[in-house]
Scaffold this motif. Sequence first.
Motif, PDB file in Angstrom:
ATOM      1  N   GLY A   1      40.056 -27.682  38.503  1.00  0.00           N
ATOM      2  CA  GLY A   1      41.017 -27.140  37.556  1.00  0.00           C
ATOM      3  C   GLY A   1      40.441 -26.959  36.175  1.00  0.00           C
ATOM      4  N   THR A   2      41.323 -26.732  35.230  1.00  0.00           N
ATOM      5  CA  THR A   2      40.915 -26.516  33.845  1.00  0.00           C
ATOM      6  C   THR A   2      40.323 -27.772  33.229  1.00  0.00           C
ATOM      7  OG1 THR A   2      42.679 -24.871  33.598  1.00  0.00           O
ATOM      8  CG2 THR A   2      41.709 -25.768  31.579  1.00  0.00           C
ATOM      9  N   HIS A   3      40.903 -28.923  33.584  1.00  0.00           N
ATOM     10  CA  HIS A   3      40.505 -30.170  32.927  1.00  0.00           C
ATOM     11  C   HIS A   3      39.878 -31.187  33.880  1.00  0.00           C
ATOM     12  CE1 HIS A   3      42.618 -28.823  29.338  1.00  0.00           C
ATOM     13  NE2 HIS A   3      43.680 -28.568  30.085  1.00  0.00           N
ATOM     14  N   TYR A   4      40.117 -31.070  35.178  1.00  0.00           N
ATOM     15  CA  TYR A   4      39.678 -32.110  36.111  1.00  0.00           C
ATOM     16  C   TYR A   4      39.067 -31.508  37.370  1.00  0.00           C
ATOM     17  CZ  TYR A   4      42.715 -34.871  33.149  1.00  0.00           C
ATOM     18  OH  TYR A   4      43.298 -35.456  32.063  1.00  0.00           O
ATOM     19  N   THR A   5      38.129 -32.269  37.909  1.00  0.00           N
ATOM     20  CA  THR A   5      37.548 -31.958  39.215  1.00  0.00           C
ATOM     21  C   THR A   5      37.760 -33.153  40.130  1.00  0.00           C
ATOM     22  OG1 THR A   5      35.870 -30.493  38.270  1.00  0.00           O
ATOM     23  CG2 THR A   5      35.418 -31.428  40.451  1.00  0.00           C
ATOM     24  N   VAL A   6      38.199 -32.874  41.346  1.00  0.00           N
ATOM     25  CA  VAL A   6      38.354 -33.900  42.374  1.00  0.00           C
ATOM     26  C   VAL A   6      37.668 -33.382  43.632  1.00  0.00           C
ATOM     27  CG1 VAL A   6      39.972 -35.266  43.752  1.00  0.00           C
ATOM     28  CG2 VAL A   6      40.561 -34.621  41.402  1.00  0.00           C
ATOM     29  N   GLU A   7      36.788 -34.181  44.185  1.00  0.00           N
ATOM     30  CA  GLU A   7      36.044 -33.733  45.369  1.00  0.00           C
ATOM     31  C   GLU A   7      36.182 -34.741  46.501  1.00  0.00           C
ATOM     32  OE1 GLU A   7      32.001 -33.005  44.214  1.00  0.00           O
ATOM     33  OE2 GLU A   7      32.498 -31.117  43.210  1.00  0.00           O
ATOM     34  N   ASN A   8      36.667 -34.254  47.647  1.00  0.00           N
ATOM     35  CA  ASN A   8      36.735 -35.049  48.882  1.00  0.00           C
ATOM     36  C   ASN A   8      37.444 -36.377  48.682  1.00  0.00           C
ATOM     37  OD1 ASN A   8      33.465 -33.892  48.966  1.00  0.00           O
ATOM     38  ND2 ASN A   8      35.006 -33.082  50.366  1.00  0.00           N
ATOM     39  N   ALA A   9      38.515 -36.372  47.885  1.00  0.00           N
ATOM     40  CA  ALA A   9      39.247 -37.608  47.596  1.00  0.00           C
ATOM     41  C   ALA A   9      40.421 -37.747  48.556  1.00  0.00           C
ATOM     42  CB  ALA A   9      39.749 -37.611  46.161  1.00  0.00           C
ATOM     43  N   ARG A  10      40.570 -38.942  49.110  1.00  0.00           N
ATOM     44  CA  ARG A  10      41.705 -39.231  49.985  1.00  0.00           C
ATOM     45  C   ARG A  10      42.119 -40.683  49.790  1.00  0.00           C
ATOM     46  NH1 ARG A  10      41.921 -39.509  56.643  1.00  0.00           N
ATOM     47  NH2 ARG A  10      44.057 -40.326  56.739  1.00  0.00           N
ATOM     48  N   LEU A  11      43.407 -40.896  49.630  1.00  0.00           N
ATOM     49  CA  LEU A  11      43.940 -42.251  49.554  1.00  0.00           C
ATOM     50  C   LEU A  11      44.328 -42.700  50.963  1.00  0.00           C
ATOM     51  CD1 LEU A  11      46.247 -42.131  46.382  1.00  0.00           C
ATOM     52  CD2 LEU A  11      43.845 -42.812  46.545  1.00  0.00           C
ATOM     53  N   TYR A  12      43.747 -43.788  51.406  1.00  0.00           N
ATOM     54  CA  TYR A  12      44.065 -44.303  52.739  1.00  0.00           C
ATOM     55  C   TYR A  12      45.197 -45.321  52.705  1.00  0.00           C
ATOM     56  CZ  TYR A  12      40.080 -41.950  54.860  1.00  0.00           C
ATOM     57  OH  TYR A  12      39.222 -40.987  55.337  1.00  0.00           O
TER      58      TYR A  12
END
Length: 330
Positions: free
Chosen positions: A147-158
């Motif tokens: 996004g404009t302010h954040y990057t999240v890669e391959n994140a998953r909450l188990y």
Amino acid sequence: MPEYGYFLSTEEFGPADLVEQARMAEQAGFQALWISDHYHPWNAAQGQSPFVWSVIGALTEAVSLPVQTAVTCPTVRMHPAVVAQAAATCAVMTGGRFRLGVGTGEALNEHVVGGPWPPVHRRLEMLEEAIQIIRNLFTGEEVNHHGTHYTVENARLYTVPDEPVPIDISGFGPKATALAARVGDGFITMTPDETLVSHYRKGGGGGKPVSGGLKVCHGLDREEAVRRAREVWGNQLLPGELTQLLPTPRHFEQTAPLVTDAMAASSFTCGDDAEEHVGALTAFADAGFDRVYVSQIGPDQRGFFDFYRTKVLPQVQGAAPASPGEGAPR
């Protein structure tokens, strides 16, 4: 009739005291807990700043009350993906009795990781994007976000709760209130402002909960209570955007001469007049609030809880007054 809760102050008390206050709050008849999320206190007179997520873990073992952060800034000091994991774990530990309160934050807490402190319009953009990321992670599915302010890669909450954690948004002006109405699950604000509540409802808030909080200083000596309120929480009476922009407790201490005892006396409910305390709470009810959280300033917590259990809560909750020895906090 609103729900009445207790507001735990991480700026003023250490972890053990906060847990004990939560126990006393439950015994006194409070129905829920708020807890602040700070890296620094506002000033040296407050003097504490435990990590809120650790304290919440202890609260889940100590009491059965619902808990909400009031509020977390999920944009600068902590990445929204990390806040999502913390909130999801708290929801699991409380059996679904956790709400995440979020806001745009203050330089006091957020600038500690370095970099510029964004202007308010940028902080609102960051908050909206952060909420999107957090909600996506609550699904338990893998999230990739650029996004404009954040990057999240391959994140998953188990570890996720059965239902997504509700996210309430704090606001004190029209822009934040509009954001809360548009994307929040509830609205948080700190004054019994009927106009602000109306703007939230009309802007899309509908029947979603509106929560407010206030600080009081119960004590037998009203003048001493006023003095304590000014010394410890005078920062709440500073004008304009100072509370969002000043970077250290030292800077807030330098503003102390701006706040007088007269200002504190007119802004905080102080002393032991039960009707004044009842009036301070019912002002929020009259303004349309669904939940009201009250925090006692200073060390006389047991006196406060006994006073509220016997003299205040029965009036606002519609119950018969408790006798002085009945169910007293231990």
